[in-house]
Scaffold this motif. Structure first.
Motif, PDB file in Angstrom:
ATOM      1  N   ALA A  64       0.843  -0.930  -0.040  1.00  0.00           N
ATOM      2  CA  ALA A  64       0.078  -0.231   0.111  1.00  0.00           C
ATOM      3  C   ALA A  64       0.734   1.271  -0.077  1.00  0.00           C
ATOM      4  CB  ALA A  64      -0.975  -0.364   1.308  1.00  0.00           C
TER       5      ALA A  64
ATOM      6  N   SER B 130      -2.818   6.706   1.387  1.00  0.00           N
ATOM      7  CA  SER B 130      -3.829   7.254   1.157  1.00  0.00           C
ATOM      8  C   SER B 130      -3.966   9.228   0.603  1.00  0.00           C
ATOM      9  CB  SER B 130      -5.266   6.743   1.771  1.00  0.00           C
ATOM     10  OG  SER B 130      -4.981   8.054   3.240  1.00  0.00           O
TER      11      SER B 130
ATOM     12  N   VAL C   2     -11.074   0.492  -2.853  1.00  0.00           N
ATOM     13  CA  VAL C   2      -9.043   0.881  -3.049  1.00  0.00           C
ATOM     14  C   VAL C   2      -9.294   0.732  -4.337  1.00  0.00           C
ATOM     15  CG1 VAL C   2      -7.375  -0.709  -1.659  1.00  0.00           C
ATOM     16  CG2 VAL C   2      -9.595  -0.290  -0.447  1.00  0.00           C
TER      17      VAL C   2
ATOM     18  N   ALA D 249      -9.141  -5.969  -1.103  1.00  0.00           N
ATOM     19  CA  ALA D 249      -8.639  -5.802   0.392  1.00  0.00           C
ATOM     20  C   ALA D 249     -10.233  -5.967   1.663  1.00  0.00           C
ATOM     21  CB  ALA D 249      -8.831  -4.586   0.078  1.00  0.00           C
TER      22      ALA D 249
ATOM     23  N   VAL E  70     -11.363  -4.214   4.736  1.00  0.00           N
ATOM     24  CA  VAL E  70     -11.468  -3.283   5.337  1.00  0.00           C
ATOM     25  C   VAL E  70     -11.900  -2.899   6.401  1.00  0.00           C
ATOM     26  CG1 VAL E  70     -12.391  -0.924   5.112  1.00  0.00           C
ATOM     27  CG2 VAL E  70     -12.402  -2.211   3.320  1.00  0.00           C
TER      28      VAL E  70
ATOM     29  N   THR F   6     -14.212  -5.082   0.048  1.00  0.00           N
ATOM     30  CA  THR F   6     -14.426  -4.498  -1.115  1.00  0.00           C
ATOM     31  C   THR F   6     -15.262  -5.116  -2.364  1.00  0.00           C
ATOM     32  OG1 THR F   6     -12.524  -4.658  -2.215  1.00  0.00           O
ATOM     33  CG2 THR F   6     -12.262  -3.159  -0.849  1.00  0.00           C
TER      34      THR F   6
ATOM     35  N   CYS G 206      -6.532  -0.559   5.432  1.00  0.00           N
ATOM     36  CA  CYS G 206      -7.011  -1.773   4.381  1.00  0.00           C
ATOM     37  C   CYS G 206      -6.193  -2.234   4.201  1.00  0.00           C
ATOM     38  CB  CYS G 206      -7.932  -0.852   3.539  1.00  0.00           C
ATOM     39  SG  CYS G 206      -8.452   0.516   3.568  1.00  0.00           S
TER      40      CYS G 206
ATOM     41  N   PRO H 124      -5.154  -5.323   1.719  1.00  0.00           N
ATOM     42  CA  PRO H 124      -5.167  -6.272   0.642  1.00  0.00           C
ATOM     43  C   PRO H 124      -5.037  -8.463   0.619  1.00  0.00           C
ATOM     44  CG  PRO H 124      -3.201  -4.841   0.620  1.00  0.00           C
ATOM     45  CD  PRO H 124      -3.646  -4.426   1.480  1.00  0.00           C
TER      46      PRO H 124
ATOM     47  N   GLU I  49     -10.221   7.280  -0.588  1.00  0.00           N
ATOM     48  CA  GLU I  49      -9.899   6.946  -1.730  1.00  0.00           C
ATOM     49  C   GLU I  49      -7.946   6.445  -1.451  1.00  0.00           C
ATOM     50  OE1 GLU I  49      -8.362   8.672  -6.014  1.00  0.00           O
ATOM     51  OE2 GLU I  49     -10.397   6.796  -5.970  1.00  0.00           O
ATOM     52  N   VAL I  50      -8.297   4.768  -1.381  1.00  0.00           N
ATOM     53  CA  VAL I  50      -7.047   3.999  -0.465  1.00  0.00           C
ATOM     54  C   VAL I  50      -5.579   3.916  -2.120  1.00  0.00           C
ATOM     55  CG1 VAL I  50      -6.212   2.284   0.645  1.00  0.00           C
ATOM     56  CG2 VAL I  50      -8.539   3.664   1.288  1.00  0.00           C
TER      57      VAL I  50
ATOM     58  N   LEU J 222      -3.566   1.807  -3.640  1.00  0.00           N
ATOM     59  CA  LEU J 222      -2.086   0.639  -3.240  1.00  0.00           C
ATOM     60  C   LEU J 222      -1.189   1.107  -4.984  1.00  0.00           C
ATOM     61  CD1 LEU J 222      -4.143  -2.025  -2.349  1.00  0.00           C
ATOM     62  CD2 LEU J 222      -3.929  -0.471  -1.216  1.00  0.00           C
TER      63      LEU J 222
END
Length: 366
Positions: free
Chosen positions: A253, A256, A286, A296, A298, A313, A333, A335, A360-361, A363
C-alpha cells in the motif's frame, strides 16, 4: 494447499509451524497405537474404520477403545474452538492460536507426568492407558481446532488424505499454471519420518516415546511466538476473514489520498445494519496506481483498539463502513494476499462526525 489469508512477514515460518505440528501428530499416534489396541490420537479416519470393523466383527473391546479415542479428539475440538474464540475477543488470531497451543502443551505435559509417574502396580494404573489415549486425543483436537485459524495451510496437521489429494492433483492440473508447493510434501513426508523415528524410540526406550510430541509442540509454540511478534503491526482482535480465490498479485500500500466530502446521494430507506442517525458513513475505493480496483479487507478500529466494523471491497473496489458512533477511528485496508511476497496493510486515522466522507486508498509497490 498452501495459502494464507492475511499479509505475512514470515509466511515461511508460519508454514513451518504446521510441519512441526504434523510431526507431533505422527509421533503421538505411534504411542497410542502401541499402548491402546492400535488406536490413533489424531488420525480419526483410521479410528472410524476400526470402529466399524469392531462393530461388524462383534469385537466390543475394540469398539470401546475407538470410542475413547474419538471422544477425546472431539472433546479437544470443542475445547480448542472455545479457547480460540475467547482469546480472539481481545487478541489477534495469531495470538489466539498461540494460546491454544499453550493449552495443548500443558495438557500433554500433564498426561506425560501421569504416564511416567504412575506405578503399574498401583490402583490407578488400570486407567493409565485410557488417560493416555483420551488425553492425547484431547491435545490433538485442540491442535486441529487452533490450526483452522491459520487458513488453508494450517488445516491439516494430522488428517492428510486431503493434502495428498490436493498436492498430487495440482502437479498435473492443465487449467492452472504450475507452481511448486513445498509445504504439502513436507507435511506428508514428516509425518512418516516422525512416526518411524518414534517407533524406534518406542521399541528401544518406551518411557521416552511420549517426550517426542511434547518437545515438538514446544518447538511449534516458539516458532508461533516469532510469527506473532513479527506481525504485531496493524492487527486487531478477532478472527481472520479469508480472502477469495486470487486473480492477480496485490502490491503493497501507498499513502492514501486525503478524505473529501462524498457527493450528495438520493435519500434512501435505511438498510438493516446501517449506521445510527447522525453518525455518518465512511465510503471509499481501494485502487492501484493505475486506477484499477483492488480487493481488500476493510477494518474499522476504535481508539481503544476494538474492532467495530469489518467488510470487504466490492468488485469495483468500493467499500461502505458504518461506524457505531461519531469520533476518531483507525481505518485499516488489508490487501488480499494473491501470490507473490508479503503485503502490508494501510492504516489511517479518520474522523466521523455526522457527515459521509470518501477515502480513496491507492495501493502501489514500495
Amino acid at each position: 494447499m498452501t495459502g494464507f489469508d492475511h499479509p505475512e512477514r514470515r509466511p515461511g515460518l508460519l508454514g513451518a509451524v504446521t510441519v512441526v505440528l504434523t510431526a507431533a501428530a505422527g509421533a503421538i499416534d505411534v504411542v497410542t497405537y502401541f499402548a491402546f489396541n492400535q488406536v490413533f490420537a489424531s488420525t480419526m479416519t483410521g479410528n472410524l474404520v476400526l470402529l466399524g470393523l469392531g462393530v461388524g466383527q462383534g469385537e466390543w473391546e475394540q469398539v470401546l477403545d475407538n470410542v475413547c479415542a474419538i471422544a477425546g479428539y472431539c472433546g479437544g475440538l470443542v475445547v480448542g474452538t472455545l479457547v480460540c474464540g475467547v482469546a480472539m475477543r481481545r487478541l489477534p488470531w495469531r495470538n489466539a492460536v498461540g494460546v491454544a497451543l499453550t493449552v495443548e502443551l500443558v495438557l500433554l505435559v500433564a498426561v506425560g507426568l501421569y504416564w511416567w509417574g504412575v506405578d503399574d502396580g498401583s490402583v490407578i494404573a488400570q486407567a493409565k492407558v485410557v488417560v493416555l489415549v483420551v488425553g492425547a486425543g484431547l491435545a490433538m483436537g485442540i491442535q486441529a481446532a487452533a490450526m483452522r485459524y491459520i487458513g488453508p495451510a494450517g488445516t491439516p496437521t494430522s488428517f492428510l488424505s486431503g493434502t495428498v489429494t490436493n498436492w498430487v492433483s495440482s502437479l498435473v492440473e492443465l487449467h492452472t499454471p504450475f507452481a511448486w508447493n513445498w509445504n504439502s510434501p513436507l507435511r506428508i513426508g514428516v509425518i512418516v519420518v516422525a512416526a518411524a523415528g518414534n517407533a524406534v524410540v518406542q521399541r528401544q526406550i518406551p518411557d521416552l516415546a511420549f517426550a517426542a510430541p511434547i518437545l515438538l509442540v514446544l518447538l511449534a509454540m516458539v516458532m508461533m511466538a516469532r510469527v506473532t511478534r513479527a506481525n504485531h503491526g496493524g492487527l486487531v482482535a478477532g478472527e481472520p476473514q479469508f480472502a477469495p480465490v486470487p486473480g492477480a498479485a496485490v502490491p503493497d500500500a501507498e499513502p492514501s489520498k486525503p478524505a473529501v466530502p462524498a457527493e450528495p446521494a438520493e435519500p434512501a430507506e435505511p438498510a438493516e445494519g446501517s449506521a445510527p442517525a447522525g453518525v455518518g458513513r465512511l465510503l471509499g475505493r481501494v485502487i492501484d496506481q493505475g486506477g484499477e480496483p483492488r480487493p481488500a479487507a476493510v477494518t474499522l478500529v476504535d481508539m481503544a483498539g476494538r474492532q467495530v466494523h469489518r467488510t470487504h471491497t466490492e468488485t469495483d473496489g468500493r467499500f461502505d463502513v458504518r461506524p457505531p458512533e461519531s469520533g476518531q477511528f483507525v481505518l485499516i485496508c488489508t490487501p488480499h494476499r494473491m501470490g507473490g511476497g508479503a503485503h502490508r496493510p494501510r492504516a489511517m486515522m479518520v474522523a466521523v462526525d455526522g457527515v459521509a466522507v470518501t477515502h480513496e486508498v491507492v495501493l502501489g509497490a514500495t
